[in-house]
Write an enzyme that holds these catalytic residues in place. Sequence first.
Site: not given
Length: 284
Positions: A52, A96, A119
């Site tokens: 990322k 994460q 997200d």
Amino acid sequence: MATIISGKEVSAKVKEEVRAECDRLRQQGVTPGLAVIIVGDDPASRVYVNNKKKACAEVGFVSEEYALPAETPQEELLALVNTLNRRQDIHGILCQLPLPKHLDETAVIHAIDPKKDVDAFHPSNVGKIMIGDYDFLPCTPAGVMELIHAAGIEVSGKSCVVIGRSNIVGKPMAMLLLHENGTVTICHSKTRNLKEICLGADILVAAVGRPKFVKGDMVKEGAVVLDVGINRDENGKLCGDVDYAEVEPKASYITPVPGGVGPMTIAMLMKNTLSAAKMAAGLL
Ligand code: NDP
């Protein structure tokens, strides 16, 4: 012989578009910023976070990593999220997953400002996806849709089967196919007659988390097969949820693993972060 839908190629195109848009945004004094939080030392999470950060650099974003020790208390993690929520130069925040067991993932997801929730896991964003009026789409299902579009596949009127009903992949995947007028069936571990249901699919999405789960005899001749799974096979080799060798000869289109859905997830994260920066600047 199936046509292979290359996530490598499509994701490169998406990132190129994001990079060009980011250049324009920077000329207006806005540089998109993504904060990535990682707690503990899970090796898979480390790889995802590194990828990322690398993608951020490629498209011209600023990225900040917050690597916290595995024993970080909940309050400390929430305090960090709150600080990032207030930062004007940070437009996207992601934590994460999975988190170490003592941490409450739901509380952390709820703490992220929905406008920075790139997200799209916050309940407010999930609800918006349900009614089809959203700021962000969850990265993996959005990536699958992008692959479907890139291959020129029409969803409307097709029989779509999604195996898996997780909040992150299966459920939003089904919703996105429904928004495009697919007739959608969601399967899970309690589904009876899975094979028969899959055999009726024009478009089959596998998000099961089991190596080579979808066999050749579960797929209709000419079906479009999209493989979300990231697993290791018996030899430790990366593989999907689809038994590629068996399914590829029957499918009309198929995504490989690696190089299919995986790279799309990160490209869509870049797209969401760009949208978040534009929204914060009042440009969207
Ligand atoms: P989850 O484990 O959260 O969900 C798996 C789903 O599969 C569940 O709904 C489960 O049903 C269902 N399932 C399990 N066994 C069976 C079975 N025998 N028959 C039918 N359904 C079954 O996984 P995720 O959704 O998070 O991820 C799925 C896969 O996608 C994993 O391999 C993961 O690594 C990968 N992934 C890939 C990403 C990418 O970028 N390419 C991003 C995210 C995930 P039930 O609900 O009944 O338990």
